[in-house]
Design a protein around this motif. Structure first.
Motif, PDB file in Angstrom:
ATOM      1  N   THR A  36     -43.376  16.201 -15.875  1.00 42.68           N
ATOM      2  CA  THR A  36     -42.815  15.863 -14.570  1.00 42.68           C
ATOM      3  C   THR A  36     -41.430  16.458 -14.395  1.00 42.68           C
ATOM      4  O   THR A  36     -41.106  17.043 -13.350  1.00 42.68           O
ATOM      5  CB  THR A  36     -42.756  14.334 -14.385  1.00 42.68           C
ATOM      6  OG1 THR A  36     -44.072  13.800 -14.485  1.00 42.68           O
ATOM      7  CG2 THR A  36     -42.168  13.977 -13.033  1.00 42.68           C
ATOM      8  N   GLN A  39     -41.701  20.258 -13.983  1.00 37.87           N
ATOM      9  CA  GLN A  39     -42.275  20.633 -12.687  1.00 37.87           C
ATOM     10  C   GLN A  39     -41.271  20.473 -11.557  1.00 37.87           C
ATOM     11  O   GLN A  39     -41.306  21.225 -10.574  1.00 37.87           O
ATOM     12  CB  GLN A  39     -43.514  19.778 -12.407  1.00 37.87           C
ATOM     13  CG  GLN A  39     -44.262  20.163 -11.147  1.00 37.87           C
ATOM     14  CD  GLN A  39     -45.622  19.478 -11.070  1.00 37.87           C
ATOM     15  OE1 GLN A  39     -46.426  19.575 -11.988  1.00 37.87           O
ATOM     16  NE2 GLN A  39     -45.873  18.781  -9.985  1.00 37.87           N
ATOM     17  N   PRO A  67     -47.480  22.571 -15.379  1.00 37.77           N
ATOM     18  CA  PRO A  67     -46.208  22.257 -14.720  1.00 37.77           C
ATOM     19  C   PRO A  67     -45.287  23.473 -14.586  1.00 37.77           C
ATOM     20  O   PRO A  67     -44.615  23.626 -13.563  1.00 37.77           O
ATOM     21  CB  PRO A  67     -45.594  21.188 -15.624  1.00 37.77           C
ATOM     22  CG  PRO A  67     -46.773  20.493 -16.224  1.00 37.77           C
ATOM     23  CD  PRO A  67     -47.773  21.594 -16.454  1.00 37.77           C
ATOM     24  N   HIS A  70     -46.750  25.597 -11.849  1.00 38.58           N
ATOM     25  CA  HIS A  70     -46.547  24.935 -10.552  1.00 38.58           C
ATOM     26  C   HIS A  70     -45.107  25.122 -10.092  1.00 38.58           C
ATOM     27  O   HIS A  70     -44.862  25.393  -8.908  1.00 38.58           O
ATOM     28  CB  HIS A  70     -46.876  23.447 -10.680  1.00 38.58           C
ATOM     29  CG  HIS A  70     -46.748  22.692  -9.388  1.00 38.58           C
ATOM     30  ND1 HIS A  70     -47.747  22.666  -8.442  1.00 38.58           N
ATOM     31  CD2 HIS A  70     -45.723  21.941  -8.886  1.00 38.58           C
ATOM     32  CE1 HIS A  70     -47.351  21.933  -7.413  1.00 38.58           C
ATOM     33  NE2 HIS A  70     -46.129  21.482  -7.655  1.00 38.58           N
ATOM     34  N   ALA A  71     -44.156  24.984 -11.018  1.00 38.18           N
ATOM     35  CA  ALA A  71     -42.743  25.154 -10.657  1.00 38.18           C
ATOM     36  C   ALA A  71     -42.484  26.574 -10.159  1.00 38.18           C
ATOM     37  O   ALA A  71     -41.779  26.772  -9.154  1.00 38.18           O
ATOM     38  CB  ALA A  71     -41.863  24.836 -11.858  1.00 38.18           C
TER      39      ALA A  71
END
Length: 211
Positions: A36, A39, A67, A70-71
């Motif tokens: 989390t 990300q 992650p 995605h970032a």
């Protein structure tokens, strides 16, 4: 306001020296293996030393691959250092074939073990070498031409698109890849945290460029 950077902890060495260098530059540094946190990071730094396969295994074990991707898809800047730079590519031949993060098209291949005349070269390539670039990049701003930086590696990044090759160094008459980049994803084979004032300027540029 301090620039914020998240250093990705995936179980490899050389994390603390990178964190100290960033803190010296005034950055607010978070060392994290949280999917989390990574990300949602403002900036990402992927350091590391060691073998490619072990590095990717560490990322998969901590569920960090998606992650990170995605970032990047959301525009987060990322700097990979040494092994971290190699992991940005599609694959590596180090100790077998291994898939990478696929953030920059290309592959990781062994550096040459002999020069153009067939004389053996000492591998791994360890020590200082001049960083050359034939294209401008914000992370090179303020660096003198052919600045000396510190390397420790037996493999090099080979981007598929030569436009992603930003910097190189000479090794026995061969051009070894020293820096690659594609969009907001940058990789440097050298260790800026071990490269004195030049390396600190390089990291400072990353913090400024990703603002």
């Amino acid at each position: 306001m301090k620039p914020e950077v998240t250093v990705i902890d995936y179980g490899v060495g050389n994390l603390l020296s990178v964190c100290r260098a960033l803190e010296h530059l005034g950055a607010a540094v978070t060392l994290s293996d949280s999917p989390t946190t990574i990300q949602q990071a403002q900036r990402l730094l992927l350091p590391g030393v060691g073998a490619f396969g072990d590095g990717m295994a560490g990322l998969h074990e901590r569920r960090l691959v998606e992650p990170i991707r995605h970032a990047i898809d959301n525009g987060t800047p990322l700097l990979g250092i040494c092994l971290g730079a190699q992991l940005l590519l599609d694959c590596s031949e180090e100790f077998g074939e291994h898939r990478g993060l696929g953030l920059i098209p290309g592959e990781v291949r062994a550096i040459p073990s002999s020069d153009g005349d067939g004389r053996p070269l000492k591998v791994p390539h360890v020590g200082w070498a001049d960083l050359h670039s034939e294209c401008g990049h914000p992370l090179l701003q303020g660096l003198p031409a052919a600045s000396a930086v510190y390397f420790v590696h037996s493999y090099q990044c080979r981007p598929s698109d030569q436009r992603d090759l930003i910097g190189y160094c000479d090794f026995g008459g061969h051009r070894l890849t020293a820096m690659i980049g594609h969009g907001r994803v940058i990789g440097c084979q050298f260790h800026p945290e071990k490269s004195g004032p030049v390396g600190l300027q390089f990291l400072h540029n990353f913090l400024e460029w990703s603002a």
